[in-house]
Structures are given as structure tokens and as C-alpha cells.
Scaffold this active site. Structure first.
Site, PDB file in Angstrom:
ATOM      1  N   MET A 293     -22.638  -5.098   2.862  1.00 19.64           N
ATOM      2  CA  MET A 293     -21.278  -5.483   3.237  1.00 19.64           C
ATOM      3  C   MET A 293     -20.979  -6.874   2.696  1.00 19.64           C
ATOM      4  O   MET A 293     -21.706  -7.827   2.999  1.00 19.64           O
ATOM      5  CB  MET A 293     -21.126  -5.484   4.764  1.00 19.64           C
TER       6      MET A 293
ATOM      7  N   GLY B  85     -20.840 -11.225   6.115  1.00 18.18           N
ATOM      8  CA  GLY B  85     -21.660 -10.709   5.014  1.00 18.18           C
ATOM      9  C   GLY B  85     -23.040 -10.268   5.461  1.00 18.18           C
ATOM     10  O   GLY B  85     -23.732 -11.016   6.120  1.00 18.18           O
ATOM     11  N   SER B  86     -23.453  -9.058   5.130  1.00 17.77           N
ATOM     12  CA  SER B  86     -24.692  -8.555   5.704  1.00 17.77           C
ATOM     13  C   SER B  86     -25.026  -7.176   5.152  1.00 17.77           C
ATOM     14  O   SER B  86     -24.468  -6.747   4.147  1.00 17.77           O
ATOM     15  CB  SER B  86     -24.552  -8.496   7.227  1.00 17.77           C
ATOM     16  N   ARG B  87     -25.919  -6.464   5.856  1.00 19.31           N
ATOM     17  CA  ARG B  87     -26.383  -5.155   5.410  1.00 19.31           C
ATOM     18  C   ARG B  87     -26.710  -4.288   6.615  1.00 19.31           C
ATOM     19  O   ARG B  87     -27.142  -4.792   7.657  1.00 19.31           O
ATOM     20  CB  ARG B  87     -27.621  -5.359   4.537  1.00 19.31           C
TER      21      ARG B  87
END
Length: 220
Positions: free
Chosen positions: A103, A189-191
Site C-alpha cells: 500500500m 504506507g505499509s503492506r
């Protein structure tokens, strides 16, 4: 209108809904918005304040966009838990398949339950903060979810990135969930990794864009 007339929904019209902000946004959004409002009012009286007002108002607008939480038309099967791009699809030693979705800060960051079921466990694990697109990000700060579902246990991992240093779970163990329910938020922001059980084949491909609650991850 007669009883036989089509309803707005059946005619293809979707009722206008009020914009919704993600639960857990307030600690970041409220101070920024208040600062933006105060500097904006000051700028109306003295143009010198515009140097402070413009960036704070722009930041407020950016946060409103980042923390948006739109409604979704929930799809079938094992659905994507995150908006973003499929970063990798990896077979796991125990027979499962990991689907990792990256993301960016431009994506919606509210994550959703992949299936109907019960939250079996929610575990926070400390770790680093390398960029979420880096392979080593699987050792980052993360929250590991286990859902008890009709197809077995489904694991979902929210992973923090370089900027995303706060994961906000919405649910507790023992909570019943429906496919597409909101389960938590990752800030900035990440996963998100979803582990498909053995025998379940992925229907997505690397590089494909996903929409949380709508995109189907498993093959019918």
C-alpha cells in the site's frame, strides 16, 4: 410512482453517502486541522501568516485524503484485505500461499476481513521499519491476525513501513466478523499479507491492483 417502478438501487443508482474517515485518524488529523484553521484565520488578517497557513492546510487536505474510508461492494470468496498492488505471491513451506499487497500513501489504509469467521487471535510483534516494498519488511513491526473460517484458519499480517509506525486494530479475539468488515488501520504506507490455506489457488497476479473488500484473491 407505481409499485412496479424500479427502485433507485435496481435502476443502477447508488445513494449518495456521507464521506467517512477511518477510525483511529483523530490523533493525527485533529491537531493538523486545528493548526491549519488557526493559521488560515491568521493569514486572513496578516498575509505573512500565509507561509504557515498554506503548508498546514495542504497537509490537512492530504490527511483527509489518506484517512478516507469509503464504502465497498463486498465481493465473493477470499477477498483482498488491502488496497494496493500485489507485490509477491509465494508458496509457503506448510502448503499455504502468501499474497503480499503493498500500500502506498495514496491508497486507502483501512484493512478488511478476508472471510466470514471469528477472530481467533490478534498478536502484536515488535520489529523494524524498513520500506514496506523491501523483502525484509516481513520482519517489521506488525500485527498478526488468525481468523477461524469455513475453509480453515486464515492468517493476515498487517506490516508497518518506514513511515507507517502505528497499526490500529479495531477488533478483539472472539469477535465474529463478516467478509469485508473493517478490522484495522495502518498509518502512512505499509503492506498486508494474506495466507491462503493449502489447496486454495490465488486468482490474482503480481502487479495487479487490488481493492479491499472487492477483489477476489482465490480462484473460484
Amino acid at each position: 410512482m407505481s409499485d412496479d417502478s424500479p427502485s433507485p438501487a435496481s435502476a443502477g443508482f447508488v445513494p449518495t453517502q456521507r464521506p467517512r474517515l477511518a477510525k483511529g485518524a483523530s490523533p493525527w488529523l485533529v491537531p493538523t486541522a486545528v493548526t491549519g484553521a488557526l493559521t488560515g484565520l491568521a493569514a486572513l488578517r496578516n498575509r505573512r501568516w500565509a507561509l504557515a497557513a498554506v503548508p498546514t492546510l495542504a497537509l490537512t487536505g492530504g490527511m483527509l485524503w489518506f484517512f478516507r474510508d469509503p464504502e465497498r461492494v463486498i465481493g465473493d470468496g477470499v477477498i483482498a484485505s488491502a488496497d494496493g498492488v500485489v507485490q509477491s505471491i509465494d508458496p509457503w513451506p506448510d502448503g499455504r500461499t502468501r499474497v503480499a499487497t503493498f500500500m502506498s500513501p495514496l491508497n486507502v489504509h483501512v484493512n478488511r476481513a478476508p472471510l466470514d469467521g471469528v477472530v481467533k487471535s490478534v498478536e502484536h510483534k515488535a520489529g523494524g521499519f524498513v520500506p514496506a516494498f523491501n523483502k525484509e519488511s516481513e520482519h517489521n513491526e506488525r500485527v498478526v491476525w488468525i481468523f477461524d473460517t469455513a475453509i480453515g484458519d486464515v492468517e493476515l499480517v498487517q506490516i508497518a513501513g518506514t513511515v507507517a509506525r502505528r497499526i490500529v486494530p479495531y477488533l478483539e479475539p472472539g469477535t465474529e466478523v463478516a467478509r469485508g468488515d473493517r478490522i484495522g488501520l495502518i498509518r502512512f504506507g505499509s503492506r498486508v499479507d494474506v495466507y491462503l490455506p493449502p489447496g486454495v489457488e490465488p486468482a490474482v497476479t503480481v502487479g495487479q491492483r487490488t481493492t479491499a473488500g472487492e477483489t477476489r484473491l482465490d480462484r473460484d
